[in-house]
Design a protein around this motif. Structure first.
Motif, PDB file in Angstrom:
ATOM      1  N   HIS A  60       0.784  -0.956  -0.023  1.00  0.00           N
ATOM      2  CA  HIS A  60       0.284   0.185   0.162  1.00  0.00           C
ATOM      3  C   HIS A  60       0.953   1.274  -0.103  1.00  0.00           C
ATOM      4  O   HIS A  60       0.669   2.233  -0.580  1.00  0.00           O
ATOM      5  CB  HIS A  60      -0.950   0.068   0.920  1.00  0.00           C
ATOM      6  N   SER A  61       2.083   1.261   0.933  1.00  0.00           N
ATOM      7  CA  SER A  61       2.836   2.272   0.991  1.00  0.00           C
ATOM      8  C   SER A  61       3.757   2.451  -0.450  1.00  0.00           C
ATOM      9  O   SER A  61       4.198   3.313  -0.836  1.00  0.00           O
ATOM     10  CB  SER A  61       3.922   2.119   2.068  1.00  0.00           C
ATOM     11  N   SER A  64       1.754   4.094  -2.778  1.00  0.00           N
ATOM     12  CA  SER A  64       1.474   5.572  -2.399  1.00  0.00           C
ATOM     13  C   SER A  64       2.848   6.338  -2.679  1.00  0.00           C
ATOM     14  O   SER A  64       2.752   7.537  -3.097  1.00  0.00           O
ATOM     15  CB  SER A  64       1.190   5.297  -1.001  1.00  0.00           C
ATOM     16  N   THR A  65       3.902   5.728  -2.479  1.00  0.00           N
ATOM     17  CA  THR A  65       5.101   6.307  -2.684  1.00  0.00           C
ATOM     18  C   THR A  65       5.146   6.517  -4.063  1.00  0.00           C
ATOM     19  O   THR A  65       5.842   7.571  -4.703  1.00  0.00           O
ATOM     20  CB  THR A  65       6.436   5.566  -2.285  1.00  0.00           C
ATOM     21  N   VAL A  67       2.820   6.988  -6.300  1.00  0.00           N
ATOM     22  CA  VAL A  67       2.041   7.922  -6.563  1.00  0.00           C
ATOM     23  C   VAL A  67       2.591   9.503  -6.351  1.00  0.00           C
ATOM     24  O   VAL A  67       2.691  10.296  -7.229  1.00  0.00           O
ATOM     25  CB  VAL A  67       0.706   7.765  -5.938  1.00  0.00           C
ATOM     26  N   ILE A  91      -4.439   2.088  -4.087  1.00  0.00           N
ATOM     27  CA  ILE A  91      -3.817   2.990  -4.336  1.00  0.00           C
ATOM     28  C   ILE A  91      -3.493   2.914  -5.892  1.00  0.00           C
ATOM     29  O   ILE A  91      -3.479   3.698  -6.768  1.00  0.00           O
ATOM     30  CB  ILE A  91      -2.521   3.164  -3.739  1.00  0.00           C
TER      31      ILE A  91
END
Lengths: 391, 97
Positions: A60-61, A64-65, A67, A91
């Motif tokens: 998920h991170s 996100s990173t 993005v 995400i």
């Protein structure tokens, strides 16, 4: 000049991403993807690649990173599989909706439960509607080629969408194969530097990802759908350019001995090469069987697929994932819809095979072909079957 | 008009629905679904500014005389100002249409 190497496919994937001058890699390890990002972390740590490697705490991170970095104008990469892909999915939708040209390699693996680390296409099908362009590799060379193609397509200003390159977990990710690895000069000739159309910059403030009220949301999705449809010709154009420079040709829908076939097998991914062996064997026995293998899963090349399938008397669609209760696999649902949309009523049998790492053999393909021909001859209703499920 | 309501064709949306300039929310007419409007009785008002402080939509602004005036372009009619006013100077009045 590039060079021919004997290399594990995951390592080759990492090498080509490195050659693409990627700026930010954010990843979390998961079997069978791990070797890809592990090798990228080595390339960065040893100073071979000038990039930020962000070892995040979850997929998920990771997304996100990517993005955030892509919104700031960086060329980004991540990789995942199965459960990690599921965790990342939230995400993934945002990346495509924000039109960020992130590139991801997915080493395809079954989804739990029961927990299973082996190859099928459950994760690819789960991400079907995330709004990402999705291509599929059938061998190691194609993984390298499609990753290079992915950046070129994603960053094209007529597209600006994220791209996933699917490669079968273990079957491809962990194989050592002979691969032509391009050199930096060849990569640079094919892939121009990334020039973002819009980006986060304190000198020119913008808001990425504002709320979309009911008055706006529908139009936002319409615009995204148009972008996805509009990507198809650019994807094809980038493959043509690739063929000119590297001599290897790719098409949204590819065929093997399909021209005069009465029966067509339809496959996705590395089982296609097994299916080719089966086609050779059946052709030697005088059976007019051919193969259609899908290179592009999203945008779905419905017309290109129908144009080929409609020439045969029967089609055997081989799915590698479940679409519970639809009496079909996810690929076959879309194939039937595409045929119906084009006014074609082909005879279609569906086989769900190779779940959770179960081998799909030459003999399995022969049986699928024989069952389809037999059912057509007897006028049996079209149906689906989970291949080799023990009673 | 488009910017007041946010109603535009899909072709006019910026890439990825990005807002390409700052402060555009100020153009959006948020006060278009109010059922009651706050009306201040300046005979009772002591210029304390509680309405200005509590308003969640920054509807109130200070006039030259030191009173507080509502901008109905943004006011959603929540009634917080009327409730918080220590002088009961603000009444919520039914909107007619």
């Amino acid at each position: 000049m590039g060079k021919r190497v004997g290399m594990e496919v995951s390592i080759a994937a990492a090498e080509v991403v490195g050659l693409c001058d990627v700026d930010v890699i954010a990843a979390y390890p998961i079997t069978p993807q791990t070797h890809i990002v592990e090798h990228l972390s080595e390339l960065v740590a040893e100073g071979h690649l000038d990039a930020e490697f962000v070892p995040v705490e979850s997929e998920h991170s990771a997304m996100s990173t990517c993005v955030g970095a892509a919104a700031a104008g960086a060329r980004t990469f991540t990789s995942t599989s199965s459960q990690g892909y599921a965790l990342m999915a939230e995400i993934c939708y945002i990346a495509s909706s924000l039109r960020l040209p992130i590139v991801m390699a997915v080493a395809n693996r079954a989804l739990s439960a029961p927990i299973n680390i082996w190859n099928d296409h459950a994760d690819m099908m789960m991400a079907r509607d995330t709004g990402w362009i999705q291509t599929v590799a059938e061998n190691g060379q194609e993984v390298v080629d499609l990753l290079l193609h992915a950046y070129r397509v994603a960053e094209d200003h007529r597209v600006l969408l994220p791209v996933t390159v699917n490669l079968d977990g273990f079957t491809l990710s962990h194989m050592i194969e002979p691969i032509w690895l391009p050199d930096k000069e060849e990569v640079d000739r094919y892939l121009p530097p990334y020039k973002p159309k819009l980006r986060l910059d304190p000198r020119n403030p913008m808001t990425f990802g504002p709320v979309g009220m009911p008055e706006v949301y529908t139009e936002a999705k319409k615009a995204q759908d148009e972008a996805m449809n509009g990507a198809l010709p650019v994807i094809v154009e980038a493959w043509k350019e690739f063929e000119k420079l590297f001599g290897r040709a790719y098409h949204p829908v590819e065929t093997y001995k399909a021209d005069d076939a009465d029966l067509l097998l339809l496959t996705v991914g590395s089982v296609s090469e097994t299916a080719m062996t089966a086609v050779d064997k059946m052709r030697a026995e005088g059976k007019k069987v051919g193969l259609v293998h899908l290179r592009l899963w999203r945008p779905f090349p419905a017309k290109e697929l129908v144009d080929i399938l409609k020439q045969a008397k029967a089609v055997a669609v081989v799915d590698r994932a479940m679409a519970f209760s639809t009496r079909s696999g996810p690929l076959c649902v879309e194939v039937k819809a595409a045929l119906f949309d084009h006014g074609i009523s082909s005879y279609v049998q569906n086989f769900i095979a190779g779940l959770g790492g179960r081998d799909v053999t030459v003999e399995d393909f022969e049986q699928m072909a024989a069952k389809t021909s037999d059912a057509l001859a007897k006028g049996l209703p079209m149906t689906y079957e989970i291949v080799n499920a023990r009673e | 008009m488009a910017k007041e309501t946010g109603i535009v064709s899909w072709k006019e949306l910026a890439l990825g629905c990005t807002l390409t300039e700052p402060g555009t929310a100020a153009q959006l007419k948020t006060g278009d679904w109010r059922s009651k409007r706050p009306v201040t009785n300046y005979e009772l008002c002591n210029k304390c500014g509680q309405c200005y402080i509590f308003c969640p939509d920054m509807v109130y602004s200070r006039t030259a005389e030191g009173y507080y005036e509502a901008n109905y372009y943004y006011c959603k009619g929540c009634g917080i100002c009327a409730r918080e006013c220590p002088k009961d100077a603000i009444q919520m009045v039914e909107e007619e249409n």
